[in-house]
Design a protein around this motif. Structure first.
Motif, PDB file in Angstrom:
ATOM      1  N   VAL A  36    -101.647 101.180  28.855  1.00 61.71           N
ATOM      2  CA  VAL A  36    -100.621 101.413  27.456  1.00 61.71           C
ATOM      3  C   VAL A  36    -101.538 101.043  26.300  1.00 61.71           C
ATOM      4  CG1 VAL A  36     -98.476 100.574  26.457  1.00 61.71           C
ATOM      5  CG2 VAL A  36     -98.521 100.793  28.877  1.00 61.71           C
ATOM      6  N   GLU A  37    -102.339  99.999  26.310  1.00 58.32           N
ATOM      7  CA  GLU A  37    -103.039  99.805  25.184  1.00 58.32           C
ATOM      8  C   GLU A  37    -104.336  99.946  25.322  1.00 58.32           C
ATOM      9  OE1 GLU A  37    -102.331  95.610  23.910  1.00 58.32           O
ATOM     10  OE2 GLU A  37    -100.272  95.924  23.590  1.00 58.32           O
ATOM     11  N   ARG A  38    -105.280 100.437  24.352  1.00 61.49           N
ATOM     12  CA  ARG A  38    -106.498 100.815  24.372  1.00 61.49           C
ATOM     13  C   ARG A  38    -107.338  99.845  24.923  1.00 61.49           C
ATOM     14  NH1 ARG A  38    -109.856 104.990  22.177  1.00 61.49           N
ATOM     15  NH2 ARG A  38    -111.924 104.275  21.627  1.00 61.49           N
ATOM     16  N   ILE A  39    -108.184  99.819  25.829  1.00 61.77           N
ATOM     17  CA  ILE A  39    -109.195  98.693  26.212  1.00 61.77           C
ATOM     18  C   ILE A  39    -110.353  99.195  25.562  1.00 61.77           C
ATOM     19  CG2 ILE A  39    -110.452  97.676  28.047  1.00 61.77           C
ATOM     20  CD1 ILE A  39    -107.696  98.675  29.770  1.00 61.77           C
ATOM     21  N   THR A  40    -110.869  98.464  24.520  1.00 66.72           N
ATOM     22  CA  THR A  40    -112.083  99.212  23.797  1.00 66.72           C
ATOM     23  C   THR A  40    -113.564  98.299  24.243  1.00 66.72           C
ATOM     24  OG1 THR A  40    -110.541  99.473  21.775  1.00 66.72           O
ATOM     25  CG2 THR A  40    -113.093  99.313  21.484  1.00 66.72           C
ATOM     26  N   ILE A  41    -114.374  99.186  24.266  1.00 67.24           N
ATOM     27  CA  ILE A  41    -115.896  98.544  24.595  1.00 67.24           C
ATOM     28  C   ILE A  41    -116.165  98.147  23.020  1.00 67.24           C
ATOM     29  CG2 ILE A  41    -118.011  98.769  25.360  1.00 67.24           C
ATOM     30  CD1 ILE A  41    -117.052 100.824  27.476  1.00 67.24           C
ATOM     31  N   VAL A  57    -114.534 104.535  32.564  1.00 66.49           N
ATOM     32  CA  VAL A  57    -114.968 104.719  31.107  1.00 66.49           C
ATOM     33  C   VAL A  57    -114.880 106.057  30.890  1.00 66.49           C
ATOM     34  CG1 VAL A  57    -116.804 104.329  29.578  1.00 66.49           C
ATOM     35  CG2 VAL A  57    -116.425 102.784  31.674  1.00 66.49           C
ATOM     36  N   ALA A  58    -114.544 106.285  29.685  1.00 70.55           N
ATOM     37  CA  ALA A  58    -114.310 107.682  28.991  1.00 70.55           C
ATOM     38  C   ALA A  58    -115.727 108.273  28.920  1.00 70.55           C
ATOM     39  CB  ALA A  58    -113.328 107.826  27.906  1.00 70.55           C
ATOM     40  N   ASP A  59    -115.718 109.699  28.813  1.00 70.64           N
ATOM     41  CA  ASP A  59    -117.217 110.402  28.455  1.00 70.64           C
ATOM     42  C   ASP A  59    -117.206 109.918  26.932  1.00 70.64           C
ATOM     43  OD1 ASP A  59    -118.070 111.957  30.179  1.00 70.64           O
ATOM     44  OD2 ASP A  59    -116.496 113.403  30.245  1.00 70.64           O
ATOM     45  N   VAL A  60    -118.171 109.494  26.524  1.00 75.26           N
ATOM     46  CA  VAL A  60    -118.460 108.948  25.069  1.00 75.26           C
ATOM     47  C   VAL A  60    -118.201 110.036  24.104  1.00 75.26           C
ATOM     48  CG1 VAL A  60    -120.106 107.237  26.095  1.00 75.26           C
ATOM     49  CG2 VAL A  60    -121.114 109.493  25.300  1.00 75.26           C
ATOM     50  N   ALA A  61    -118.680 111.271  24.419  1.00 72.88           N
ATOM     51  CA  ALA A  61    -118.555 112.279  23.530  1.00 72.88           C
ATOM     52  C   ALA A  61    -117.067 112.718  22.837  1.00 72.88           C
ATOM     53  CB  ALA A  61    -118.906 113.812  23.896  1.00 72.88           C
ATOM     54  N   SER A  62    -116.187 112.292  23.582  1.00 68.63           N
ATOM     55  CA  SER A  62    -114.769 112.239  23.152  1.00 68.63           C
ATOM     56  C   SER A  62    -113.765 110.844  23.180  1.00 68.63           C
ATOM     57  CB  SER A  62    -114.020 113.070  24.183  1.00 68.63           C
ATOM     58  OG  SER A  62    -114.006 112.589  25.441  1.00 68.63           O
ATOM     59  N   ASN A 100    -120.603 102.097  22.531  1.00 66.30           N
ATOM     60  CA  ASN A 100    -120.006 101.282  21.458  1.00 66.30           C
ATOM     61  C   ASN A 100    -118.925 102.082  20.889  1.00 66.30           C
ATOM     62  OD1 ASN A 100    -121.932  99.374  22.062  1.00 66.30           O
ATOM     63  ND2 ASN A 100    -122.935  99.695  20.168  1.00 66.30           N
ATOM     64  N   THR A 101    -117.686 101.204  21.014  1.00 66.56           N
ATOM     65  CA  THR A 101    -116.225 101.882  20.413  1.00 66.56           C
ATOM     66  C   THR A 101    -115.764 102.965  21.354  1.00 66.56           C
ATOM     67  OG1 THR A 101    -116.830 103.782  19.068  1.00 66.56           O
ATOM     68  CG2 THR A 101    -117.040 101.652  18.110  1.00 66.56           C
ATOM     69  N   ASN A 102    -116.354 103.113  22.550  1.00 63.94           N
ATOM     70  CA  ASN A 102    -115.841 103.889  23.770  1.00 63.94           C
ATOM     71  C   ASN A 102    -114.401 103.112  24.347  1.00 63.94           C
ATOM     72  OD1 ASN A 102    -115.103 105.981  25.339  1.00 63.94           O
ATOM     73  ND2 ASN A 102    -116.957 105.870  26.630  1.00 63.94           N
ATOM     74  N   HIS A 103    -113.909 103.466  25.493  1.00 63.73           N
ATOM     75  CA  HIS A 103    -112.830 102.708  25.913  1.00 63.73           C
ATOM     76  C   HIS A 103    -112.656 102.966  27.610  1.00 63.73           C
ATOM     77  CE1 HIS A 103    -110.762 106.783  25.156  1.00 63.73           C
ATOM     78  NE2 HIS A 103    -109.882 106.374  25.978  1.00 63.73           N
ATOM     79  N   PHE A 104    -111.910 102.224  28.121  1.00 64.36           N
ATOM     80  CA  PHE A 104    -111.437 102.478  29.647  1.00 64.36           C
ATOM     81  C   PHE A 104    -110.124 103.203  29.565  1.00 64.36           C
ATOM     82  CE2 PHE A 104    -114.391  98.972  30.077  1.00 64.36           C
ATOM     83  CZ  PHE A 104    -114.887  99.350  31.474  1.00 64.36           C
ATOM     84  N   PHE A 105    -110.192 104.637  29.543  1.00 64.98           N
ATOM     85  CA  PHE A 105    -109.042 105.428  29.537  1.00 64.98           C
ATOM     86  C   PHE A 105    -108.086 105.490  31.011  1.00 64.98           C
ATOM     87  CE2 PHE A 105    -111.391 108.338  32.211  1.00 64.98           C
ATOM     88  CZ  PHE A 105    -110.395 109.216  32.740  1.00 64.98           C
ATOM     89  N   ARG A 106    -108.565 104.719  32.064  1.00 66.12           N
ATOM     90  CA  ARG A 106    -107.830 104.843  33.374  1.00 66.12           C
ATOM     91  C   ARG A 106    -108.148 103.204  33.847  1.00 66.12           C
ATOM     92  NH1 ARG A 106    -109.721 108.714  38.227  1.00 66.12           N
ATOM     93  NH2 ARG A 106    -107.767 108.343  39.657  1.00 66.12           N
ATOM     94  N   VAL A 107    -107.056 102.685  34.392  1.00 64.89           N
ATOM     95  CA  VAL A 107    -107.168 101.619  35.098  1.00 64.89           C
ATOM     96  C   VAL A 107    -105.952 101.789  36.171  1.00 64.89           C
ATOM     97  CG1 VAL A 107    -106.756  99.101  35.036  1.00 64.89           C
ATOM     98  CG2 VAL A 107    -107.721 100.127  33.243  1.00 64.89           C
ATOM     99  N   GLN A 111    -121.420 113.631  33.325  1.00 70.95           N
ATOM    100  CA  GLN A 111    -122.180 113.302  32.154  1.00 70.95           C
ATOM    101  C   GLN A 111    -122.323 111.821  31.508  1.00 70.95           C
ATOM    102  OE1 GLN A 111    -119.527 116.312  29.711  1.00 70.95           O
ATOM    103  NE2 GLN A 111    -121.446 117.019  29.150  1.00 70.95           N
ATOM    104  N   SER A 112    -121.376 111.151  31.084  1.00 74.17           N
ATOM    105  CA  SER A 112    -121.446 109.751  30.786  1.00 74.17           C
ATOM    106  C   SER A 112    -120.095 108.923  31.322  1.00 74.17           C
ATOM    107  CB  SER A 112    -121.322 109.758  29.014  1.00 74.17           C
ATOM    108  OG  SER A 112    -120.257 110.276  28.387  1.00 74.17           O
ATOM    109  N   SER A 113    -119.069 109.807  31.731  1.00 76.82           N
ATOM    110  CA  SER A 113    -118.087 108.968  32.220  1.00 76.82           C
ATOM    111  C   SER A 113    -118.058 108.507  33.646  1.00 76.82           C
ATOM    112  CB  SER A 113    -116.564 109.849  32.323  1.00 76.82           C
ATOM    113  OG  SER A 113    -115.758 109.335  32.937  1.00 76.82           O
ATOM    114  N   PHE A 114    -118.047 107.044  33.826  1.00 77.69           N
ATOM    115  CA  PHE A 114    -118.070 106.600  35.263  1.00 77.69           C
ATOM    116  C   PHE A 114    -117.015 105.541  35.668  1.00 77.69           C
ATOM    117  CE2 PHE A 114    -120.498 103.875  32.411  1.00 77.69           C
ATOM    118  CZ  PHE A 114    -120.077 102.521  33.008  1.00 77.69           C
ATOM    119  N   SER A 115    -116.809 105.121  36.808  1.00 76.90           N
ATOM    120  CA  SER A 115    -116.053 104.449  37.175  1.00 76.90           C
ATOM    121  C   SER A 115    -116.392 103.190  37.856  1.00 76.90           C
ATOM    122  CB  SER A 115    -114.703 105.007  38.420  1.00 76.90           C
ATOM    123  OG  SER A 115    -114.273 106.232  37.931  1.00 76.90           O
TER     124      SER A 115
END
Length: 251
Positions: A206-211, A109-114, A94-101, A158-162
């Protein structure tokens, strides 16, 4: 006279020879057809055997561009599935994001810790910092597959996955596949259309894709719930019919 007899004998044997040759040719053709059929069956059985079975739990990521639902392959990557599912149950995504598309390749999906915008509690952080052994398999990287991110160490996930947005055979056997998307391909296509920019090897939105939030459910329990609902409707209808007949016979 002898010449005529030889010629006549040859003419008499010609149909039989042609018949034998035709029969031999048909046998060879049937043999080739049999081998081709056998290869086809073996190939297709092998392809079917490579398709792993999804377990009944489903996870839904609710993003600002739509929902993405996925299921797990516990028979392929049991430790990875347990870890990711626990992170989901703890609300870590929750509140994490897709840092790469990267269109046609991956949405990561980004690592949840960061990657989260909200702080984590102690239990969440403890689970998020765990590393998982690389559970590599023969399952292919095709569109919709979920594949763990990692560093050069094969046991550093860890927690990042594609989420695969296309076929990527060069990743096969190198990254741990643990599930696939079951609903939400239209959301993935929306993400692929968003503006991006490149930072090093990464193509980033360019814009944040938020979960925004995530939840999970069990398809088997949902099925039972639906069946119970149908049964209740039938019982209610039966009760109405019994009452109607009672009023008719015993006014």
């Amino acid at each position: 006279m002898k010449v005529w007899e030889l010629t006549n004998a040859s003419l008499d044997q010609a149909p039989r020879r042609l018949k034998r040759e035709s029969k031999t040719r048909r046998k060879e053709e049937m043999k080739i057809l049999w081998w081709v059929s056998l290869v086809f069956v073996i190939t297709n059985v092998g392809a079917l055997a490579e398709e792993p079975q999804l377990s009944s739990p489903r996870v839904v990521f609710q993003t600002n561009y739509g929902d993405i639902e996925f299921g797990f392959y516990p028979s392929v990557a049991p430790k990875t599935v347990d870890h990711i599912f626990k992170l989901v149950r703890l609300g870590c995504y929750n509140t994490n994001h897709f840092f790469r598309v990267d269109r046609g390749f991956v949405a990561q999906v980004a690592d949840v810790a960061s990657g989260r915008s909200a702080p984590m509690n102690e239990e969440q952080r403890k689970e998020a910092e765990k590393t998982i052994v690389g559970e590599f398999s023969d399952v292919k990287h095709v569109r919709g597959i979920l594949s763990m991110g990692r560093y050069s160490d094969p046991d550093s996930a860890q927690s990042s996955f594609s989420i695969l947005l296309g076929d990527a055979p060069h990743l096969d056997g190198q990254y741990a596949i643990f599930g696939k998307v079951t609903k939400g391909d239209e959301t993935l296509r929306k993400l692929e259309e968003l503006p991006t920019h490149r930072e090093g090897i990464f193509v980033m939105p360019v814009e944040r894709i938020t979960i925004l939030s995530s939840y999970y459910y069990d398809t088997e329990l949902e099925s039972c719930k639906q069946e119970r609902g149908i049964l209740k409707q039938r019982l209610a209808a039966s009760a109405v019919e019994i009452e109607r007949q009672r009023m008719k016979c015993f006014p």
